[in-house]
Design a protein around this motif. Structure first.
Motif, PDB file in Angstrom:
ATOM      1  N   PHE A  16      95.774  -2.281 -22.190  1.00 56.60           N
ATOM      2  CA  PHE A  16      95.197  -3.598 -21.933  1.00 56.60           C
ATOM      3  C   PHE A  16      95.377  -3.965 -20.464  1.00 56.60           C
ATOM      4  CE2 PHE A  16      94.378  -8.069 -23.351  1.00 56.60           C
ATOM      5  CZ  PHE A  16      93.296  -7.771 -24.151  1.00 56.60           C
ATOM      6  N   ALA A  17      96.559  -3.686 -19.920  1.00 58.73           N
ATOM      7  CA  ALA A  17      96.832  -4.003 -18.518  1.00 58.73           C
ATOM      8  C   ALA A  17      95.997  -3.148 -17.568  1.00 58.73           C
ATOM      9  CB  ALA A  17      98.321  -3.816 -18.221  1.00 58.73           C
ATOM     10  N   THR A  18      95.642  -1.940 -18.002  1.00 51.20           N
ATOM     11  CA  THR A  18      94.846  -1.053 -17.155  1.00 51.20           C
ATOM     12  C   THR A  18      93.477  -1.649 -16.846  1.00 51.20           C
ATOM     13  OG1 THR A  18      95.968   0.851 -18.142  1.00 51.20           O
ATOM     14  CG2 THR A  18      93.942   1.295 -16.936  1.00 51.20           C
ATOM     15  N   TRP A  19      92.974  -2.478 -17.755  1.00 54.73           N
ATOM     16  CA  TRP A  19      91.670  -3.097 -17.523  1.00 54.73           C
ATOM     17  C   TRP A  19      91.678  -3.985 -16.289  1.00 54.73           C
ATOM     18  CZ3 TRP A  19      86.933  -2.249 -19.243  1.00 54.73           C
ATOM     19  CH2 TRP A  19      86.768  -1.514 -20.412  1.00 54.73           C
ATOM     20  N   ASN A  20      92.839  -4.485 -15.892  1.00 52.31           N
ATOM     21  CA  ASN A  20      92.914  -5.329 -14.703  1.00 52.31           C
ATOM     22  C   ASN A  20      92.432  -4.580 -13.465  1.00 52.31           C
ATOM     23  OD1 ASN A  20      93.969  -7.805 -13.280  1.00 52.31           O
ATOM     24  ND2 ASN A  20      95.218  -6.244 -12.294  1.00 52.31           N
ATOM     25  N   GLN A  21      92.836  -3.316 -13.336  1.00 53.11           N
ATOM     26  CA  GLN A  21      92.434  -2.520 -12.170  1.00 53.11           C
ATOM     27  C   GLN A  21      90.956  -2.149 -12.208  1.00 53.11           C
ATOM     28  OE1 GLN A  21      95.480   0.465 -13.045  1.00 53.11           O
ATOM     29  NE2 GLN A  21      96.432   0.016 -11.067  1.00 53.11           N
ATOM     30  N   ILE A  22      90.359  -2.158 -13.398  1.00 53.88           N
ATOM     31  CA  ILE A  22      88.941  -1.825 -13.528  1.00 53.88           C
ATOM     32  C   ILE A  22      88.060  -3.048 -13.300  1.00 53.88           C
ATOM     33  CG2 ILE A  22      87.181  -0.940 -15.114  1.00 53.88           C
ATOM     34  CD1 ILE A  22      89.390   0.658 -16.489  1.00 53.88           C
ATOM     35  N   VAL A  54      92.481  -1.620  -2.466  1.00 51.69           N
ATOM     36  CA  VAL A  54      93.189  -0.385  -2.124  1.00 51.69           C
ATOM     37  C   VAL A  54      94.319  -0.119  -3.111  1.00 51.69           C
ATOM     38  CG1 VAL A  54      94.662   0.709  -0.390  1.00 51.69           C
ATOM     39  CG2 VAL A  54      92.575  -0.473   0.317  1.00 51.69           C
ATOM     40  N   THR A  55      95.041  -1.170  -3.481  1.00 55.08           N
ATOM     41  CA  THR A  55      96.146  -1.015  -4.432  1.00 55.08           C
ATOM     42  C   THR A  55      95.651  -0.533  -5.783  1.00 55.08           C
ATOM     43  OG1 THR A  55      97.385  -2.775  -3.319  1.00 55.08           O
ATOM     44  CG2 THR A  55      98.060  -2.192  -5.550  1.00 55.08           C
ATOM     45  N   ASP A  56      94.591  -1.170  -6.295  1.00 58.27           N
ATOM     46  CA  ASP A  56      94.052  -0.767  -7.592  1.00 58.27           C
ATOM     47  C   ASP A  56      93.514   0.663  -7.552  1.00 58.27           C
ATOM     48  OD1 ASP A  56      94.672  -3.188  -8.737  1.00 58.27           O
ATOM     49  OD2 ASP A  56      92.693  -4.072  -8.409  1.00 58.27           O
ATOM     50  N   PHE A  57      92.851   1.024  -6.463  1.00 54.54           N
ATOM     51  CA  PHE A  57      92.301   2.373  -6.335  1.00 54.54           C
ATOM     52  C   PHE A  57      93.409   3.423  -6.346  1.00 54.54           C
ATOM     53  CE2 PHE A  57      90.952   6.052  -3.871  1.00 54.54           C
ATOM     54  CZ  PHE A  57      89.718   6.352  -4.422  1.00 54.54           C
ATOM     55  N   MET A  58      94.446   3.210  -5.538  1.00 55.91           N
ATOM     56  CA  MET A  58      95.542   4.172  -5.465  1.00 55.91           C
ATOM     57  C   MET A  58      96.320   4.225  -6.774  1.00 55.91           C
ATOM     58  SD  MET A  58      95.280   5.694  -2.661  1.00 55.91           S
ATOM     59  CE  MET A  58      96.817   6.614  -2.856  1.00 55.91           C
ATOM     60  N   GLY A  59      96.466   3.081  -7.439  1.00 56.27           N
ATOM     61  CA  GLY A  59      97.169   3.070  -8.725  1.00 56.27           C
ATOM     62  C   GLY A  59      96.466   3.913  -9.762  1.00 56.27           C
ATOM     63  N   LEU A  60      95.149   3.766  -9.855  1.00 60.88           N
ATOM     64  CA  LEU A  60      94.382   4.581 -10.805  1.00 60.88           C
ATOM     65  C   LEU A  60      94.395   6.048 -10.414  1.00 60.88           C
ATOM     66  CD1 LEU A  60      91.329   2.218 -11.350  1.00 60.88           C
ATOM     67  CD2 LEU A  60      93.004   2.869 -13.079  1.00 60.88           C
ATOM     68  N   LEU A  61      94.330   6.329  -9.120  1.00 56.74           N
ATOM     69  CA  LEU A  61      94.300   7.710  -8.662  1.00 56.74           C
ATOM     70  C   LEU A  61      95.612   8.429  -8.960  1.00 56.74           C
ATOM     71  CD1 LEU A  61      92.741   9.925  -7.101  1.00 56.74           C
ATOM     72  CD2 LEU A  61      93.780   9.029  -5.005  1.00 56.74           C
ATOM     73  N   VAL A  62      96.734   7.785  -8.662  1.00 53.03           N
ATOM     74  CA  VAL A  62      98.046   8.421  -8.839  1.00 53.03           C
ATOM     75  C   VAL A  62      98.385   8.586 -10.318  1.00 53.03           C
ATOM     76  CG1 VAL A  62     100.521   8.162  -8.448  1.00 53.03           C
ATOM     77  CG2 VAL A  62      98.907   7.647  -6.612  1.00 53.03           C
ATOM     78  N   THR A  63      98.346   7.479 -11.050  1.00 52.11           N
ATOM     79  CA  THR A  63      98.730   7.546 -12.468  1.00 52.11           C
ATOM     80  C   THR A  63      97.711   8.321 -13.294  1.00 52.11           C
ATOM     81  OG1 THR A  63      97.671   5.394 -12.882  1.00 52.11           O
ATOM     82  CG2 THR A  63     100.007   5.392 -12.309  1.00 52.11           C
ATOM     83  N   SER A  85     105.624   4.492  -9.781  1.00 47.54           N
ATOM     84  CA  SER A  85     104.202   4.191  -9.594  1.00 47.54           C
ATOM     85  C   SER A  85     103.742   3.115 -10.571  1.00 47.54           C
ATOM     86  CB  SER A  85     103.363   5.461  -9.780  1.00 47.54           C
ATOM     87  OG  SER A  85     103.722   6.457  -8.840  1.00 47.54           O
ATOM     88  N   MET A  86     104.181   3.210 -11.823  1.00 47.41           N
ATOM     89  CA  MET A  86     103.800   2.214 -12.814  1.00 47.41           C
ATOM     90  C   MET A  86     104.296   0.824 -12.432  1.00 47.41           C
ATOM     91  SD  MET A  86     101.994   3.689 -15.246  1.00 47.41           S
ATOM     92  CE  MET A  86     102.147   2.540 -16.597  1.00 47.41           C
ATOM     93  N   VAL A  87     105.535   0.738 -11.968  1.00 45.02           N
ATOM     94  CA  VAL A  87     106.108  -0.556 -11.587  1.00 45.02           C
ATOM     95  C   VAL A  87     105.449  -1.074 -10.317  1.00 45.02           C
ATOM     96  CG1 VAL A  87     108.217  -1.704 -10.800  1.00 45.02           C
ATOM     97  CG2 VAL A  87     108.301  -0.132 -12.742  1.00 45.02           C
ATOM     98  N   PHE A  88     105.305  -0.209  -9.314  1.00 39.72           N
ATOM     99  CA  PHE A  88     104.749  -0.633  -8.027  1.00 39.72           C
ATOM    100  C   PHE A  88     103.300  -1.087  -8.176  1.00 39.72           C
ATOM    101  CE2 PHE A  88     102.349   0.429  -4.163  1.00 39.72           C
ATOM    102  CZ  PHE A  88     103.034  -0.330  -3.235  1.00 39.72           C
ATOM    103  N   PRO A 134     102.906   9.783 -25.484  1.00 40.39           N
ATOM    104  CA  PRO A 134     103.068  11.148 -26.018  1.00 40.39           C
ATOM    105  C   PRO A 134     103.585  12.171 -25.015  1.00 40.39           C
ATOM    106  CG  PRO A 134     100.775  10.780 -25.445  1.00 40.39           C
ATOM    107  CD  PRO A 134     101.498   9.510 -25.110  1.00 40.39           C
ATOM    108  N   GLY A 135     104.155  11.720 -23.907  1.00 38.33           N
ATOM    109  CA  GLY A 135     104.713  12.627 -22.917  1.00 38.33           C
ATOM    110  C   GLY A 135     103.922  12.703 -21.631  1.00 38.33           C
ATOM    111  N   SER A 136     102.929  11.831 -21.471  1.00 38.43           N
ATOM    112  CA  SER A 136     102.054  11.886 -20.297  1.00 38.43           C
ATOM    113  C   SER A 136     102.479  10.924 -19.200  1.00 38.43           C
ATOM    114  CB  SER A 136     100.614  11.557 -20.708  1.00 38.43           C
ATOM    115  OG  SER A 136     100.545  10.263 -21.300  1.00 38.43           O
ATOM    116  N   TRP A 137     103.428  10.053 -19.474  1.00 39.68           N
ATOM    117  CA  TRP A 137     103.784   9.036 -18.489  1.00 39.68           C
ATOM    118  C   TRP A 137     105.221   8.581 -18.680  1.00 39.68           C
ATOM    119  CZ3 TRP A 137     104.049   3.571 -20.009  1.00 39.68           C
ATOM    120  CH2 TRP A 137     103.909   3.385 -21.387  1.00 39.68           C
TER     121      TRP A 137
END
Length: 375
Positions: free
Chosen positions: A285-291, A72-81, A111-114, A179-182
């Protein structure tokens, strides 16, 4: 917050450089990764619900609750960010003009930290649960329940949420990133900013270290039990399956997150701004963890492995029997340190031992681990 030049602090050019460059990246990259991660976590969640309804083993049901919290955490993290990032590349919005009060930047930074800390903290909580379940089964059986397991997941979310809210209380701050997206940590020479960045990094590294240490002890203990006398122990296939999944989750988190956490710690201690190139690299690189996390449970289950190779016996007894010499070596290596606690091995030479062998008509008392595995 607004500085003396009437520029919000989250957009001001501090030691954390920021350049508005919507053309530097493609929307396809973010959209593909977000979609892949969302689908993966959704599939894993459906599989977890099905497994939770079918399982009769208490320790396995506790483990599935933690896995469900992780999914649930990984799903919501990808959805929000992912929603914010994709909308930026699709519309080329300039948040400095659309959100001069920094509400977007603060929410994105939180969101990034949480969602960054939660998987690492949940991995540590899962390692603690498995350590207690394998090494202290009586304690876990008498105190652990499904409600308490859910409370532990909620506590992890609460703790990560409190850390993410610290900048709103004046300890640290968030800053928009190229570039201004996050938005992410604002790395300046101010004490609050670099200390907050260091706290984020240390919490993540401590969680990974805790997982590694406890999982190592649990694996050694489990190998000791599995390599014991076959007549004196029941099958522990579910225990082995859970430990394999937990080790894979820990390995993925370590490989994906350690470069970013170490990079943040080094930058905070040096009190310099982020190097944009490396920050973007380690964040991706860290994003791959949620995938990758959900595929650990989707693929590494005995039911799936049996479908891949139906002729193979994936039980623990079969695997151990393939390597009898390894089994003997592990049993000799671990007897001195773990034999007194588990009590699952029969002495090789009864004449040289003070331990009385049980008579054929008197059943020997079950060991702690075997009693604990029944729960």
């Amino acid at each position: 917050m607004i500085d003396s030049n009437h520029t919000p602090s989250c957009y001001a050019n501090t030691s954390t450089p920021y350049f508005y460059a919507p053309e530097n990246d493609k929307v396809y990259y973010s959209a593909t990764f977000s979609t892949l991660g969302l689908i993966s976590n959704l599939i894993a969640f459906i599989v977890l619900i099905k497994s939770c309804k079918e399982t009769l083993n208490r320790s396995r049901s506790f483990f599935l609750i933690f896995l469900g919290g992780l999914v649930v955490t990984d799903f919501m993290g990808l959805l929000v960010t992912g929603s914010f990032v994709i909308s930026f590349y699709a519309t080329h919005v300039d948040w400095r003009q659309s959100d001069p009060t920094c509400h977007f930047c603060n929410f994105m930074g939180m969101s990034m930290v949480f969602y960054g800390l939660c998987p690492l903290l949940l991995g540590a909580a899962m390692a603690i649960e498995r350590f207690i379940g394998i090494n202290l089964p009586f304690t876990r059986s008498s105190r652990m329940s499904k409600g308490r397991t859910v409370s532990m997941v909620l506590m992890v979310w609460f703790f990560a949420g409190c850390i993410s809210l610290l900048p709103l209380a004046g300890f640290g701050s968030y800053h928009i990133q190229t570039p201004g997206s996050w938005c992410f940590l604002n790395m300046t020479s101010k004490t609050g900013d670099w200390v907050f960045s260091l706290v984020f990094s240390l919490v993540g590294l401590i969680s990974i270290t805790t997982s590694f240490m406890l999982n190592t002890v649990s694996v050694v203990t489990l190998i000791k039990v599995c390599c014991g006398a076959e007549r004196r122990q029941r099958r522990r296939d579910h225990e082995m399956e859970m430990m394999v999944q937990l080790i894979l989750i820990m390995t993925i988190a370590t490989v994906c997150w350690c470069p970013l956490l170490v990079f943040i710690a080094q930058t905070a201690l040096a009190r310099t701004g982020f190097h944009v190139k490396y920050l973007l690299l380690w964040i991706r690189f860290a994003t791959w963890n949620q995938i990758l996390d959900p595929w650990v449970y989707i693929l590494f289950r005995r039911s799936v492995l049996k479908r891949v190779n139906p002729r193979a016996d994936w039980s623990r007894a079969s695997i151990v029997s393939l390597y009898p010499s390894f089994s003997d070596n592990v049993r000799r290596f671990t007897r001195s340190s773990l034999g007194s606690n588990l009590g699952s091995d029969v002495p090789e030479n009864p004449e040289k031992s003070n331990v009385m062998l049980p008579s054929p008509t008197t059943p020997s008392p079950p060991s702690e681990c075997l009693v604990g595995s029944e729960s």
